[in-house]
Scaffold this motif. Structure first.
Motif, PDB file in Angstrom:
ATOM      1  N   THR A 233     -51.019  -0.126  15.982  1.00 16.19           N
ATOM      2  CA  THR A 233     -51.398   0.184  17.368  1.00 16.19           C
ATOM      3  C   THR A 233     -50.402   1.147  18.010  1.00 16.19           C
ATOM      4  O   THR A 233     -50.801   2.130  18.652  1.00 16.19           O
ATOM      5  N   LYS A 234     -49.101   0.891  17.795  1.00 17.68           N
ATOM      6  CA  LYS A 234     -48.076   1.800  18.343  1.00 17.68           C
ATOM      7  C   LYS A 234     -48.270   3.196  17.770  1.00 17.68           C
ATOM      8  O   LYS A 234     -48.226   4.193  18.496  1.00 17.68           O
ATOM      9  N   HIS A 235     -48.470   3.258  16.454  1.00 11.72           N
ATOM     10  CA  HIS A 235     -48.631   4.533  15.771  1.00 11.72           C
ATOM     11  C   HIS A 235     -49.831   5.299  16.341  1.00 11.72           C
ATOM     12  O   HIS A 235     -49.759   6.492  16.633  1.00 11.72           O
ATOM     13  N   LYS A 236     -50.915   4.573  16.514  1.00 12.80           N
ATOM     14  CA  LYS A 236     -52.143   5.207  17.003  1.00 12.80           C
ATOM     15  C   LYS A 236     -51.967   5.714  18.444  1.00 12.80           C
ATOM     16  O   LYS A 236     -52.395   6.814  18.770  1.00 12.80           O
ATOM     17  N   PHE A 237     -51.312   4.904  19.278  1.00 12.44           N
ATOM     18  CA  PHE A 237     -51.080   5.359  20.657  1.00 12.44           C
ATOM     19  C   PHE A 237     -50.179   6.598  20.667  1.00 12.44           C
ATOM     20  O   PHE A 237     -50.386   7.515  21.442  1.00 12.44           O
ATOM     21  N   HIS A 238     -49.179   6.608  19.787  1.00 10.10           N
ATOM     22  CA  HIS A 238     -48.315   7.791  19.680  1.00 10.10           C
ATOM     23  C   HIS A 238     -49.142   9.014  19.299  1.00 10.10           C
ATOM     24  O   HIS A 238     -49.007  10.081  19.880  1.00 10.10           O
ATOM     25  N   GLN A 239     -50.017   8.817  18.297  1.00 12.15           N
ATOM     26  CA  GLN A 239     -50.882   9.913  17.840  1.00 12.15           C
ATOM     27  C   GLN A 239     -51.757  10.438  18.965  1.00 12.15           C
ATOM     28  O   GLN A 239     -52.105  11.612  19.008  1.00 12.15           O
ATOM     29  N   MET A 240     -52.139   9.535  19.872  1.00 13.99           N
ATOM     30  CA  MET A 240     -52.998   9.933  20.988  1.00 13.99           C
ATOM     31  C   MET A 240     -52.175  10.591  22.098  1.00 13.99           C
ATOM     32  O   MET A 240     -52.700  10.897  23.164  1.00 13.99           O
TER      33      MET A 240
ATOM     34  N   GLU B 283     -42.731   2.307  27.144  1.00  9.43           N
ATOM     35  CA  GLU B 283     -43.298   0.979  26.877  1.00  9.43           C
ATOM     36  C   GLU B 283     -43.702   0.808  25.417  1.00  9.43           C
ATOM     37  O   GLU B 283     -44.068  -0.272  24.984  1.00  9.43           O
ATOM     38  N   LEU B 284     -43.661   1.893  24.646  1.00 12.60           N
ATOM     39  CA  LEU B 284     -44.133   1.815  23.270  1.00 12.60           C
ATOM     40  C   LEU B 284     -43.011   1.830  22.235  1.00 12.60           C
ATOM     41  O   LEU B 284     -43.150   1.276  21.161  1.00 12.60           O
TER      42      LEU B 284
END
Ligand SMILES: Cc1cc2nc3c(=O)[nH]c(=O)nc-3n(C[C@H](O)[C@H](O)[C@H](O)COP(=O)(O)O)c2cc1C
Length: 137
Positions: free
Chosen positions: A122-129, A135-136
């Motif tokens: 989830t962290k990785h995906k939010f970073h990608q976005m 907060e991450l």
């Protein structure tokens, strides 16, 4: 026809006490008093609005098959990098993407290992976005 897509991405509810297991297994969760079942069971990457701030989290909508045979559906969120007492607070959850289906694990150990992977994914995906907020990390 008016689209409901935007509206349906949000879940709002009050934070209630769960079974108290989350803290013990190392992933405290905010359980939400919510009964409008638009979403299928599964694990989702979410943004959480609490106390006028936006946080990121991993949400499980499900029946916790690892622990229960006939539980009713329940919504709970592990909020990343968050350690506040928010029982009784109203929160709003924006569902961003699905991570996986809910599974029955043979041991708590396996569940913990999977939740760690869910958080990393989830962290990785939010970073990608492009969401590189404090907060991450
Ligand atoms: C990100 C995440 C993923 C989860 N995935 C599963 C799952 O696949 N199967 C399952 O039985 N429970 C799953 N759970 C639910 C846990 O079993 C639950 O958080 C734990 O039992 C604590 O519940 P409690 O707060 O009601 O005590 C998940 C929880 C989280 C936060």
């Amino acid at each position: 026809m008016e689209s409901n897509a935007e509206k349906n991405r949000y879940i709002a509810g009050k934070v209630i006490h769960g079974e108290g297991r989350g803290k013990k297994i190392g992933f405290p969760t905010a359980n939400i008093d919510f009964t409008d079942w638009h979403y299928q069971t599964g694990v989702y990457g979410v943004r959480v609005y609490v106390n006028d701030a936006c946080h990121y989290g991993v949400m499980n909508i499900g029946v916790k098959p690892t622990f229960h045979k006939n539980a009713s559906k329940n919504v709970e969120i592990h909020i990343i990098k968050f350690n506040e007492n928010i029982y009784g607070k109203q929160i709003e959850v924006e569902v961003i993407f699905k991570v996986r289906d809910e599974q029955k694990f043979n041991s708590v150990h396996e569940l913990i290992r999977q939740i760690k992977k869910d958080i990393a994914f989830t962290k990785h995906k939010f970073h990608q976005m492009g969401m590189n907020r404090k907060e991450l990390s």
